[in-house]
Design a protein around this motif. Structure first.
Motif, PDB file in Angstrom:
ATOM      1  N   THR A 162       0.831  -1.166   0.044  1.00 19.75           N
ATOM      2  CA  THR A 162      -0.036   0.042   0.048  1.00 19.75           C
ATOM      3  C   THR A 162       0.923   1.409   0.121  1.00 19.75           C
ATOM      4  OG1 THR A 162      -1.866  -1.180   1.269  1.00 19.75           O
ATOM      5  CG2 THR A 162      -1.775   1.262   1.500  1.00 19.75           C
ATOM      6  N   ASN A 168      -3.227   7.049  -4.173  1.00 22.67           N
ATOM      7  CA  ASN A 168      -4.702   7.827  -4.274  1.00 22.67           C
ATOM      8  C   ASN A 168      -5.785   7.140  -3.425  1.00 22.67           C
ATOM      9  OD1 ASN A 168      -4.140  10.367  -6.149  1.00 22.67           O
ATOM     10  ND2 ASN A 168      -2.852   8.818  -7.027  1.00 22.67           N
ATOM     11  N   ASP A 169      -6.967   7.656  -3.380  1.00 15.32           N
ATOM     12  CA  ASP A 169      -8.035   7.086  -2.670  1.00 15.32           C
ATOM     13  C   ASP A 169      -9.308   7.590  -3.485  1.00 15.32           C
ATOM     14  OD1 ASP A 169      -9.762   5.789  -0.788  1.00 15.32           O
ATOM     15  OD2 ASP A 169      -9.658   7.156   0.780  1.00 15.32           O
ATOM     16  N   PRO A 170      -9.888   6.811  -3.990  1.00 16.97           N
ATOM     17  CA  PRO A 170      -9.243   5.333  -4.464  1.00 16.97           C
ATOM     18  C   PRO A 170      -8.474   5.282  -5.289  1.00 16.97           C
ATOM     19  CG  PRO A 170     -11.451   6.176  -5.799  1.00 16.97           C
ATOM     20  CD  PRO A 170     -11.248   7.020  -4.780  1.00 16.97           C
ATOM     21  N   LYS A 243     -13.825   4.857  -2.248  1.00 17.14           N
ATOM     22  CA  LYS A 243     -12.961   5.622  -1.235  1.00 17.14           C
ATOM     23  C   LYS A 243     -12.825   4.756   0.106  1.00 17.14           C
ATOM     24  CE  LYS A 243     -13.237  10.323  -2.508  1.00 17.14           C
ATOM     25  NZ  LYS A 243     -11.830  10.664  -2.389  1.00 17.14           N
ATOM     26  N   GLU A 244     -11.840   4.740   0.780  1.00 19.52           N
ATOM     27  CA  GLU A 244     -11.591   3.939   1.800  1.00 19.52           C
ATOM     28  C   GLU A 244     -12.835   4.116   2.890  1.00 19.52           C
ATOM     29  OE1 GLU A 244      -8.733   4.405   5.900  1.00 19.52           O
ATOM     30  OE2 GLU A 244      -7.969   5.123   4.101  1.00 19.52           O
ATOM     31  N   LYS A 260      -8.029   0.489   4.552  1.00 20.74           N
ATOM     32  CA  LYS A 260      -7.005   1.324   3.762  1.00 20.74           C
ATOM     33  C   LYS A 260      -5.966   0.284   2.750  1.00 20.74           C
ATOM     34  CE  LYS A 260      -3.331   4.793   4.117  1.00 20.74           C
ATOM     35  NZ  LYS A 260      -2.298   5.461   4.861  1.00 20.74           N
TER      36      LYS A 260
END
Length: 308
Positions: A162, A168-170, A243-244, A260
């Motif tokens: 990770t 980036n997220d997502p 997204k997380e 995450k």
């Protein structure tokens, strides 16, 4: 005899207490995400807050050990403690504050114990290969019965992958593609022939909980379940597009701290299945700590037999 095993992993810290007098019976289990290896890849050192959090969890576990009157305690450390430049400082700190001696095991030992856990609990037929995906390393152990004939440890897991690939997220498509290409190159080198593929670790048990609607988490409702390649791909597509925060809100099966780092874990299993040519994977809730308990149980049985 009642034995307690504490597994201080790179991402999670887990406790199992079991009786091994007449067979193997679990008495108590607990797991906590302490992310001991966070920041290790870039700095080479365990971070102070992660060491303190892990120590706090260990202190709680030792209360459970006393509460359940365990006769023996075995504590083992894995990749984070094999790799960190200040690992000995942490080991000394734990010893001073709790009296607990942590044995840092080799990747070969880690793979063998995990293999034993699967062999004893699921009894796969033919040649099988386990994929024990952790926070800082991933072990592959292949063999028959209780005898692994090949154990390989790859120095990556959900934390360092990770940190290295997903910024980036997502995650962006090129990040996922880069991670996939990296994993393909690594897994192709260690590909082996097997009849059954078995997945271990928090990622694969979380996927089984998602697939089978298990909540709150129940080890017995996950252990021994199978996941198809299609279902793995479905969860990869679904979760990598979120997204997380969305993953946590949408799926109670996903622990907030796991949200995450779950994507690299799914990719490890997805690419392993493709490269090993398997359409499904067996899920094991039993892993390293259960393998240590199994090892002690088998040793005890052998000693009893020898004394007859």
């Amino acid at each position: 005899m009642r034995i307690a095993v504490i597994d201080i992993g790179s991402y999670s810290c887990r406790l199992s207490i079991a009786d091994i007098e007449n067979g193997l019976t679990h008495i108590y289990q607990e797991g906590n995400i302490t992310s001991l290896s966070s920041g290790l890849k870039d700095s080479g050192f365990l971070q102070k807050d992660r060491m303190e959090e892990t120590l706090r969890v260990l202190e709680e576990y030792l209360k459970r050990v006393r509460e359940f009157k365990a006769d023996a305690v075995v504590a083992v450390g894995t990749q984070a403690l094999r790799k960190a430049k200040n690992a000995q400082d942490f080991l000394n700190m734990v010893k001073e504050r709790t009296g607990l001696d942590i044995r840092v095991i080799t990747p070969q030992e880690e793979g063998r114990y995990s293999f034993l856990a699967v062999a004893y609990s699921l009894k796969p037929e033919g040649r099988f290969c386990i994929v024990d995906q952790g926070g800082g390393s991933t072990e592959y152990a292949c063999g028959r019965g209780f005898n692994p004939d090949r154990i390989v440890s790859l120095p990556f897991g959900i934390v360092n992958l990770t940190e290295e690939f997903l910024h980036n997220d997502p995650p962006l498509n090129y990040e996922l593609e880069s991670l996939k290409n990296f994993l393909d190159e690594e897994i192709l080198r260690i590909r082996d022939e097997c009849d059954i593929l078995v997945g271990l670790g928090g990622t694969i048990t979380t996927l089984a909980a998602l697939e089978y609607g298990v909540f709150p988490y129940d080890p017995s409702a996950v252990h021994g379940k199978t996941l198809s390649l299609d279902s793995i791909m479905f969860w990869l597509d679904t979760l990598s597009s979120m997204k997380e925060e969305q993953r946590i809100k949408s799926f109670p099966q996903i622990e907030p701290k796991r949200a995450k780092v779950i994507i690299p874990g799914i990719l490890i299993f997805y690419r392993t299945m493709v490269i090993f040519g398997k359409k499904e994977i067996l899920v094991s809730d039993w892993g390293l700590k259960e393998g240590i308990i199994v090892s002690e149980y088998l040793k005890r049985k052998k000693e009893e037999k020898g004394g007859e």
